[in-house]
Design a protein around this motif. Structure first.
Motif, short mmCIF file in Angstrom:
data_model
loop_
_atom_site.label_atom_id
_atom_site.label_comp_id
_atom_site.label_asym_id
_atom_site.label_seq_id
_atom_site.Cartn_x
_atom_site.Cartn_y
_atom_site.Cartn_z
N PRO A 1 0.80 -1.23 0.00
CA PRO A 1 0.00 0.00 0.00
C PRO A 1 0.83 1.28 0.00
O PRO A 1 0.38 2.31 -0.52
CB PRO A 1 -0.81 -0.11 1.30
CG PRO A 1 -0.81 -1.57 1.63
CD PRO A 1 0.51 -2.09 1.15
N GLU A 2 2.02 1.24 0.59
CA GLU A 2 2.84 2.45 0.70
C GLU A 2 4.02 2.47 -0.27
O GLU A 2 4.35 3.51 -0.83
CB GLU A 2 3.35 2.62 2.13
CG GLU A 2 2.25 2.93 3.14
CD GLU A 2 2.80 3.27 4.51
OE1 GLU A 2 4.01 3.01 4.74
OE2 GLU A 2 2.03 3.78 5.35
N LEU B 1 3.47 -7.54 -1.70
CA LEU B 1 4.42 -7.66 -2.80
C LEU B 1 5.07 -6.30 -3.10
O LEU B 1 4.36 -5.30 -3.28
CB LEU B 1 3.68 -8.17 -4.03
CG LEU B 1 4.46 -8.60 -5.27
CD1 LEU B 1 5.40 -9.75 -4.93
CD2 LEU B 1 3.50 -9.02 -6.36
N VAL B 2 6.40 -6.27 -3.15
CA VAL B 2 7.10 -5.03 -3.49
C VAL B 2 7.86 -5.14 -4.81
O VAL B 2 8.28 -4.13 -5.37
CB VAL B 2 8.07 -4.58 -2.37
CG1 VAL B 2 7.31 -4.21 -1.11
CG2 VAL B 2 9.11 -5.65 -2.08
N ALA B 3 8.05 -6.38 -5.29
CA ALA B 3 8.78 -6.54 -6.56
C ALA B 3 8.43 -7.86 -7.24
O ALA B 3 8.22 -8.88 -6.57
CB ALA B 3 10.28 -6.46 -6.32
N VAL B 4 8.40 -7.80 -8.56
CA VAL B 4 8.24 -8.99 -9.40
C VAL B 4 9.47 -9.04 -10.30
O VAL B 4 9.72 -8.12 -11.08
CB VAL B 4 6.97 -8.92 -10.26
CG1 VAL B 4 6.92 -10.10 -11.23
CG2 VAL B 4 5.72 -8.90 -9.38
N VAL B 5 10.23 -10.12 -10.18
CA VAL B 5 11.48 -10.25 -10.94
C VAL B 5 11.43 -11.51 -11.79
O VAL B 5 11.40 -12.63 -11.27
CB VAL B 5 12.70 -10.32 -9.99
CG1 VAL B 5 13.99 -10.40 -10.80
CG2 VAL B 5 12.72 -9.11 -9.06
N ASN B 6 11.40 -11.33 -13.09
CA ASN B 6 11.47 -12.47 -14.00
C ASN B 6 12.94 -12.78 -14.28
O ASN B 6 13.79 -11.89 -14.18
CB ASN B 6 10.75 -12.18 -15.31
CG ASN B 6 9.25 -12.23 -15.18
OD1 ASN B 6 8.62 -11.21 -14.87
ND2 ASN B 6 8.66 -13.38 -15.39
N ASP B 7 13.22 -14.01 -14.61
CA ASP B 7 14.60 -14.36 -14.95
C ASP B 7 14.60 -15.53 -15.93
O ASP B 7 13.67 -16.37 -15.92
CB ASP B 7 15.41 -14.72 -13.71
CG ASP B 7 16.92 -14.55 -13.95
OD1 ASP B 7 17.31 -14.09 -15.03
OD2 ASP B 7 17.69 -14.88 -13.01
N GLN B 8 15.62 -15.57 -16.75
CA GLN B 8 15.78 -16.63 -17.74
C GLN B 8 17.21 -16.58 -18.25
O GLN B 8 17.99 -15.69 -17.90
CB GLN B 8 14.81 -16.44 -18.90
CG GLN B 8 15.02 -15.15 -19.68
CD GLN B 8 13.91 -14.88 -20.69
OE1 GLN B 8 12.73 -14.96 -20.38
NE2 GLN B 8 14.30 -14.56 -21.91
#
Length: 214
Positions: free
Chosen positions: A79-80, A204-211
């Motif tokens: 929220p913040e 949730l503060v971050a979504v990190v994809n990786d490949q």
């Protein structure tokens, strides 16, 4: 003479007591030990509670992404602090796309195009709406079937993975899909979620994809 000796002896005994204070009685020592054990048990229980909460949030987010229910996804955004998106394992806070919760909810239904980062290899900017980015990049595979881990990396390519450095002390999950033998297992993919507790709930503060990158 006797009246004089008695006060002197009393003062001597008092001074000796000050120099050699009595050790805590056994019941005090036991109470201190019990308090320490209770604090340790509380810490262990909190860790277990947090792990359960993080796993539940991780699964809820994956289900929201799979069903393309982005309103449900938005309920997990801090929220913040809002939420950041990284296309690859290397997190760059200065360049990665970031939304406040309000902005995400505002732009998610629209056709507004954002630049999410640079594509590996070509270096071309990756431009897409929130819906397209989620469908074609964030959830490019069914990660509900992925291997889950908490605060542990299951895969790594040749690019720098700095999640722990950018988010020190934060819990993160990894949902890993192993590559195929046909492609030498180099077509693996993973999605990481970084969490932070706020008012007793994991957000949730971050979504990190990786490949695998070139």
């Amino acid at each position: 003479m006797k009246n004089f000796i008695i006060p002197v002896l009393s003062l001597a005994l008092l001074a000796a007591c000050k120099k050699n204070p009595e050790k805590p009685v056994p019941n005090v020592i036991d109470s201190m030990a019990q308090a320490r054990e209770k604090n340790m048990e509380t810490a262990v229980q909190k860790k277990k509670t947090d792990e359960i909460a993080v796993k539940a949030a991780n699964d809820g987010i994956l289900q929201a992404l799979k069903s393309k229910d982005y309103k449900a996804f938005a309920t997990f955004i801090h929220p913040e602090k809002g939420i950041s998106f990284s296309m690859y394992g290397f997190v760059n806070p200065k360049e990665d796309m970031h939304f406040s919760k309000a902005d995400f909810e505002k732009f998610q239904p629209t056709k507004t195009v954002f630049t999410w980062g640079a594509q590996d290899g070509s270096g071309d900017p990756y431009k897409a709406t929130i819906k397209d980015y989620f469908a074609k990049w964030v959830f490019s595979k069914d990660f509900t079937t992925a291997q889950y881990s908490l605060n542990k990396f299951q895969a790594g390519g040749n690019s720098l993975n700095n999640v722990k450095e950018i988010y020190p002390g934060k819990d993160f999950t990894e949902n890993y899909i192993k590559g195929t033998e046909k492609n030498g297992e180099m077509d693996w993919k993973t999605i990481r979620f970084v969490f932070e507790e706020f008012q007793g709930k994991q957000y949730l503060v971050a979504v990190v994809n990786d490949q695998w990158t070139i």
